[in-house]
Every structure is written in structure tokens, then in C-alpha cells.
Design a protein around this motif. Structure first.
Motif, mmCIF file in Angstrom:
data_model
loop_
_atom_site.group_PDB
_atom_site.id
_atom_site.type_symbol
_atom_site.label_atom_id
_atom_site.label_comp_id
_atom_site.label_asym_id
_atom_site.label_seq_id
_atom_site.Cartn_x
_atom_site.Cartn_y
_atom_site.Cartn_z
ATOM 1 N N PRO A 104 0.743 -1.401 0.108
ATOM 2 C CA PRO A 104 -0.021 0.112 -0.122
ATOM 3 C C PRO A 104 0.632 1.229 0.081
ATOM 4 C CG PRO A 104 -0.957 -1.447 1.551
ATOM 5 C CD PRO A 104 0.408 -2.237 1.241
ATOM 6 N N GLY A 105 0.533 2.172 -1.009
ATOM 7 C CA GLY A 105 1.384 3.481 -1.202
ATOM 8 C C GLY A 105 2.637 3.462 -2.017
ATOM 9 N N HIS A 106 2.900 1.979 -2.088
ATOM 10 C CA HIS A 106 4.429 1.966 -2.695
ATOM 11 C C HIS A 106 4.140 1.264 -4.243
ATOM 12 C CE1 HIS A 106 6.633 2.106 1.208
ATOM 13 N NE2 HIS A 106 6.442 3.137 0.926
ATOM 14 N N GLN A 107 5.431 1.077 -4.969
ATOM 15 C CA GLN A 107 5.013 0.517 -6.266
ATOM 16 C C GLN A 107 5.913 -0.911 -6.375
ATOM 17 O OE1 GLN A 107 3.453 2.152 -8.804
ATOM 18 N NE2 GLN A 107 3.040 3.532 -7.252
ATOM 19 N N HIS A 108 5.992 -1.484 -5.429
ATOM 20 C CA HIS A 108 6.585 -2.734 -5.300
ATOM 21 C C HIS A 108 5.855 -3.560 -4.420
ATOM 22 C CE1 HIS A 108 7.522 -2.149 -1.109
ATOM 23 N NE2 HIS A 108 7.927 -0.842 -1.396
ATOM 24 N N PRO A 109 5.960 -5.134 -4.558
ATOM 25 C CA PRO A 109 5.101 -6.017 -3.822
ATOM 26 C C PRO A 109 5.847 -6.208 -2.539
ATOM 27 C CG PRO A 109 6.683 -7.270 -5.274
ATOM 28 C CD PRO A 109 6.989 -5.872 -5.530
ATOM 29 N N LEU A 110 4.735 -6.542 -1.631
ATOM 30 C CA LEU A 110 5.073 -7.170 -0.272
ATOM 31 C C LEU A 110 6.299 -8.083 -0.407
ATOM 32 C CD1 LEU A 110 1.513 -6.285 1.337
ATOM 33 C CD2 LEU A 110 3.833 -5.119 1.633
ATOM 34 N N THR A 111 6.803 -8.485 0.887
ATOM 35 C CA THR A 111 7.560 -9.738 1.282
ATOM 36 C C THR A 111 7.063 -10.678 1.850
ATOM 37 O OG1 THR A 111 9.328 -8.341 0.342
ATOM 38 C CG2 THR A 111 9.954 -10.504 1.314
ATOM 39 N N PRO A 112 7.004 -12.016 1.706
ATOM 40 C CA PRO A 112 6.620 -12.961 2.707
ATOM 41 C C PRO A 112 7.940 -13.215 3.740
ATOM 42 C CG PRO A 112 7.035 -13.905 0.698
ATOM 43 C CD PRO A 112 7.188 -12.407 0.512
ATOM 44 N N GLU A 113 7.330 -12.960 5.051
ATOM 45 C CA GLU A 113 8.503 -13.452 5.887
ATOM 46 C C GLU A 113 7.889 -14.283 7.084
ATOM 47 O OE1 GLU A 113 11.520 -10.628 8.817
ATOM 48 O OE2 GLU A 113 11.604 -10.129 6.548
ATOM 49 N N VAL A 114 8.791 -15.108 7.824
ATOM 50 C CA VAL A 114 8.256 -15.840 8.849
ATOM 51 C C VAL A 114 9.002 -15.385 10.190
ATOM 52 C CG1 VAL A 114 8.057 -18.061 9.924
ATOM 53 C CG2 VAL A 114 7.535 -17.756 7.379
ATOM 54 N N ARG A 115 8.084 -14.722 11.089
ATOM 55 C CA ARG A 115 8.548 -14.170 12.219
ATOM 56 C C ARG A 115 8.057 -15.169 13.427
ATOM 57 N NH1 ARG A 115 8.606 -7.695 11.507
ATOM 58 N NH2 ARG A 115 10.245 -7.745 10.052
ATOM 59 N N GLU A 116 7.174 -14.757 14.163
ATOM 60 C CA GLU A 116 6.324 -15.793 14.944
ATOM 61 C C GLU A 116 5.179 -16.149 14.265
ATOM 62 O OE1 GLU A 116 5.162 -14.162 18.846
ATOM 63 O OE2 GLU A 116 7.059 -13.205 19.342
ATOM 64 N N VAL A 117 4.677 -15.618 13.257
ATOM 65 C CA VAL A 117 3.679 -15.901 12.452
ATOM 66 C C VAL A 117 4.286 -15.363 10.867
ATOM 67 C CG1 VAL A 117 1.852 -15.729 13.998
ATOM 68 C CG2 VAL A 117 2.258 -13.801 12.607
ATOM 69 N N ALA A 118 3.694 -15.937 9.967
ATOM 70 C CA ALA A 118 4.149 -15.647 8.586
ATOM 71 C C ALA A 118 3.262 -14.233 8.156
ATOM 72 C CB ALA A 118 3.645 -16.875 7.772
ATOM 73 N N VAL A 119 4.226 -13.296 7.790
ATOM 74 C CA VAL A 119 3.630 -11.956 7.518
ATOM 75 C C VAL A 119 4.021 -11.549 5.936
ATOM 76 C CG1 VAL A 119 3.410 -11.253 9.947
ATOM 77 C CG2 VAL A 119 5.509 -10.898 8.497
ATOM 78 N N TRP A 120 3.181 -10.586 5.387
ATOM 79 C CA TRP A 120 3.510 -10.020 4.240
ATOM 80 C C TRP A 120 3.925 -8.480 4.743
ATOM 81 C CZ3 TRP A 120 3.597 -12.406 -0.074
ATOM 82 C CH2 TRP A 120 2.591 -13.153 -0.540
ATOM 83 N N LEU A 121 5.243 -8.066 4.474
ATOM 84 C CA LEU A 121 5.649 -6.954 5.071
ATOM 85 C C LEU A 121 6.369 -6.083 4.015
ATOM 86 C CD1 LEU A 121 8.881 -6.970 5.580
ATOM 87 C CD2 LEU A 121 8.242 -8.396 7.580
ATOM 88 N N CYS A 122 6.408 -4.583 4.253
ATOM 89 C CA CYS A 122 7.144 -3.619 3.072
ATOM 90 C C CYS A 122 8.735 -4.111 3.322
ATOM 91 C CB CYS A 122 6.680 -2.279 3.467
ATOM 92 S SG CYS A 122 7.814 -1.250 2.544
ATOM 93 N N PRO A 123 9.383 -4.469 2.135
ATOM 94 C CA PRO A 123 10.716 -4.822 2.118
ATOM 95 C C PRO A 123 11.595 -3.746 2.305
ATOM 96 C CG PRO A 123 9.852 -4.891 -0.294
ATOM 97 C CD PRO A 123 8.998 -4.610 0.686
ATOM 98 N N TYR A 124 11.186 -2.419 2.073
ATOM 99 C CA TYR A 124 12.161 -1.283 2.197
ATOM 100 C C TYR A 124 11.777 -0.629 3.705
ATOM 101 C CZ TYR A 124 12.806 -2.248 -2.463
ATOM 102 O OH TYR A 124 12.921 -3.008 -3.736
ATOM 103 N N ASP A 125 10.688 -0.739 4.277
ATOM 104 C CA ASP A 125 10.400 -0.124 5.654
ATOM 105 C C ASP A 125 9.288 -0.914 6.389
ATOM 106 O OD1 ASP A 125 9.750 1.432 7.835
ATOM 107 O OD2 ASP A 125 8.806 3.049 6.494
ATOM 108 N N PRO A 126 9.800 -2.069 6.825
ATOM 109 C CA PRO A 126 8.882 -2.996 7.556
ATOM 110 C C PRO A 126 7.663 -2.332 8.738
ATOM 111 C CG PRO A 126 11.143 -3.734 7.698
ATOM 112 C CD PRO A 126 11.409 -2.283 7.434
#
Length: 138
Positions: A104-126
Motif C-alpha cells: 500500500p502506497g508503494h510501487q513494489h510487492p510485499l515480501t513474505p517473511e516468517v517471524r512468530e507468524v508468517a507475514v507480508w511486509l514492506c521490504p524497504y520499511d517494515p
């Protein structure tokens, strides 16, 4: 799950696994106006290794296939969710040439990452945006 995206899972898969796959497909396809892929999931492969084989068809043309070890079904659910999200995201991004799911608000896809749960997050500014995989709603 949106009726635009049929997901075929063998009858013996648990409902929870089926819902997980459907939720991930919904997340990845959220930025598309109309989607007509068919996702086929099977157990096993020609080499005899115990794999979950995922085949994604777009407009009746096989575009991509990938396998995951069956043992992942018995392992960490969040690792499985993250791995499936990454693989399905690759298939959709390659087919549509768009950042999916869009950050949201950016021109790139979110990145899947596993922390305590699996999340989509902004790769440039989590801290910009994140959500649990399967709960993407913009």
C-alpha cells in the motif's frame, strides 16, 4: 475465497490446509481486477519423492509448477504458510508482471517473511505496512 480463483485440493487434505492455500491466493490476487487461474494440488511426483505438487494454470495454459516436501504438512504451520506464499507470489508476479500483493502506497510487492507468524511486509520499511499472510485487505 473469491469464486474467481478455483483451487482444487485432493479430498483428503485437511480443511485448514485448503483454507490456507485459498487465503494466500486471495492475498496475492487482491491487486488484480479479474483472475481466472486454476491451481491444482496433488501429492507425489514422477520421481517417487513425497512432494506436494502445485500446478498453476492461467487461461487453461500451464504456467508454473513447484513442489514442497509432504513433511512440511507435519511441520511448522507458519513456515509452510510463508513458503507457499513465496512460491504462489512468484507464479502470479511472473504471469501478470505486477507487484503482487501490492505494498500500500508503494510501487513494489510485499515480501513474505516468517517471524512468530508468517507475514507480508514492506521490504524497504517494515514499519510502513504489514499483515499476517492470509489477512491482506487494503
Amino acid at each position: 475465497m473469491d469464486s474467481r480463483v478455483p483451487v482444487l485440493c485432493p479430498d483428503h487434505f485437511p480443511d485448514g490446509f485448503r483454507r490456507m492455500v485459498e487465503d494466500i491466493v486471495d492475498d496475492v490476487a487482491a491487486g488484480l481486477p479479474a483472475v481466472r487461474p486454476e491451481l491444482r494440488i496433488e501429492v507425489g511426483d514422477p520421481t517417487g519423492r513425497p512432494l506436494l505438487t502445485f500446478t498453476v494454470w492461467f487461461d487453461f495454459v500451464r504456467r508454473t509448477a513447484f513442489g514442497l516436501p509432504v513433511r512440511m504438512l507435519q511441520g511448522n504451520v507458519e513456515q509452510l504458510r510463508g513458503e507457499l506464499a513465496a512460491r504462489l507470489q512468484d507464479a502470479f508476479v511472473e504471469e501478470y508482471g505486477q507487484p503482487l500483493p501490492p505494498c500500500p502506497g508503494h510501487q513494489h510487492p510485499l515480501t513474505p517473511e516468517v517471524r512468530e507468524v508468517a507475514v507480508w511486509l514492506c521490504p524497504y520499511d517494515p514499519g510502513h505496512w504489514s499483515c499476517r499472510i492470509g489477512d491482506y485487505r487494503v
